[in-house]
Scaffold this active site. Structure first.
Site, short mmCIF file in Angstrom:
data_model
loop_
_atom_site.label_atom_id
_atom_site.label_comp_id
_atom_site.label_asym_id
_atom_site.label_seq_id
_atom_site.Cartn_x
_atom_site.Cartn_y
_atom_site.Cartn_z
N HIS A 74 0.90 -1.23 0.07
CA HIS A 74 0.22 0.08 -0.03
C HIS A 74 0.83 1.10 0.14
CE1 HIS A 74 -2.96 3.01 1.59
NE2 HIS A 74 -3.83 2.13 1.29
N LYS B 204 -11.40 -0.25 9.46
CA LYS B 204 -11.45 -1.62 8.96
C LYS B 204 -11.91 -2.62 9.71
CE LYS B 204 -8.22 -0.61 5.03
NZ LYS B 204 -8.09 0.81 5.26
#
Length: 449
Positions: free
Chosen positions: A164, A261
């Site tokens: 990421h 998340k």
């Protein structure tokens, strides 16, 4: 209690200490009670949880919402919403050093959330858990503190092509300042991290290895048994919400994760670090809360985790994250992982059966015993990912399109974008079927126009 910066005087410190210990004892008892709930008394995952997530009970474009964008952010159960509401309605106050009633309540709730996270990831101590705004800030903290102090020209940092952007850009910035050299682990033919290539990269100048635990595009799970002679950071944003994670067993020096998340609020994440490592790190940001004593010409700093938490923290968000941890522990993370493996395999199989679809990452069979995350990034031959996602939205299906903050990975795969469907604890096989039906209709529409 100095690590928590609870009070400046011995009297107020004693009061706050007693209150905090009492609160922690109550929470420990409630956690034990949760762990003793019989398996069949816990709610069924999938359809059985949807009552806890009111946002899912809506129509989008005249169709029932099918929310398959959980790798970007999860929805929040009413238990988390209530925890936030109770804090702001009932005991909103700044934490630490205040001895009045509201401040004591806020401090105990805030620090109890730290305790919950420590138990959730099996940290050796709550002092190893540092609250941050998100996982990106947690990685930047390590880069700015440990990295700036310990890396010099020619030292090597090992990353991967699957990272990421949050696990790339901070190291780019650090390398530019220090002269460190960045190397990247490539992929195997089945699009998992190539750990044989990793071993070839590892050398005497390797000072840091920072890798993703579970890829947000490939769904691949890292083999954490790799041998390393350097500091290790693991990006666990896609693993902590979905499976039991034991930080003491991972072999890492730092782990980062993000609240939003894992059913918690946005604007909150955490850094776990081995206590000895954290104690050897200097503060990154200065200000209130992170100090021991301040003079006109110098300051001394609090022990971890306080030294890394400058300024008024995100109190409500931390409390909300604690409620999210309670919720997930109540379900049982082993059950969560098993359910997601089952529905994730179903998603992969249904999607693979659609003509013209390419799914990225290993198949469930190729993934082996480590398994595959319950997400699928894909493309349809001849169609752009954004066009696919736009038409799916007209059918009430929410998926993500773009590069998913992994531009280097997409370039490595030879693509500019992908669509991604990602599942969580409240998704159902019927929603997977609805997604596939809408995708087939989308493909048919473009072929006919």
């Amino acid at each position: 209690m100095q690590a928590l910066n609870v009070a400046p005087s011995s009297i107020s410190n004693s009061v706050a200490t007693r209150r905090l210990r009492h609160a922690r004892a109550r929470i420990a008892l409630s956690d034990d009670a949760v762990s003793q709930v019989p398996h069949d008394a816990r709610p069924q995952l999938g359809a059985g949880l949807r009552k806890d997530f009111p946002i899912l009970a809506q129509d989008v474009n005249g169709r029932p919402l099918v929310y398959l964008d959980n790798a970007a952010t999860s929805q929040k159960p009413v238990q988390v919403l209530q925890a936030l509401d109770q804090y702001y309605r009932g005991y909103n106050s700044n934490v630490h050093r205040g001895v009045h009633h509201l401040s004591a309540l806020a401090t105990t709730a805030y620090e109890t959330s730290r305790d919950k996270i420590a138990r959730f990831i099996n940290a050796a101590s709550h002092r190893e858990v540092v609250f941050t705004r998100n996982a990106s800030e947690a990685i930047n903290l390590v880069a700015q503190s440990w990295g700036q102090e310990n890396l010099k020209a020619g030292d090597e940092i090992i990353l991967s092509v699957a990272e990421h952007h949050s696990n790339l850009v901070p190291w780019h910035m650090l390398a530019q300042r220090t002269g460190a050299v960045i190397k990247h682990v490539l992929l195997t033919p089945d699009q998992q991290l190539d750990m044989q290539h990793y071993k070839q990269l590892l050398g005497p100048r390797t000072k840091l290895v920072s890798l993703v635990h579970v890829s947000n595009v490939l769904g691949a799970v890292l083999d954490t048994s790799f041998v390393v002679g350097a500091k290790v950071l693991l990006d666990c944003c896609q693993s902590v919400p979905h499976a039991p994670v034991d930080v003491q067993a991972l072999g890492a020096d730092w782990v980062v994760a993000s609240s939003h998340k894992m059913c918690g609020p946005t604007g909150m994440g955490f850094l776990w670090g081995k206590l000895a490592v954290l104690e050897g790190m200097q503060p990154w940001m200065g200000g209130g809360e992170m100090i021991q004593d301040v003079y006109l010409d110098h300051s001394t700093y609090a022990p971890p985790p306080g030294r890394f938490e400058a300024g008024t923290p995100a109190i409500g968000e931390a409390i909300g994250l604690g409620a999210a941890v309670d919720y997930l522990q109540g379900l049982g993370m082993g059950r969560v992982h098993q359910y997601e493996e089952e529905i994730g395999t179903y998603l992969y199989q249904r999607l693979a059966s659609v003509p013209g679809v390419t799914i990225y990452g290993p198949s469930p069979q190729q993934a082996g015993p480590r398994g595959r995350a319950s997400l699928a990034a894909f493309n349809v031959q001849g169609l752009h990912a954004t066009d696919i996602s736009t038409l799916l939205d007209t059918a009430g299906v929410a998926v993500r399109s773009g590069h998913h903050c992994t531009q280097p990975l997409h370039r490595h795969l030879g693509i500019t974008a992908s669509a991604r469907a990602s599942l969580y604890i409240y998704n159902t096989p019927a929603e997977v079927d609805a997604f596939i039906e809408a995708l087939e209709d989308t493909i048919k529409f473009f072929k006919e126009t």
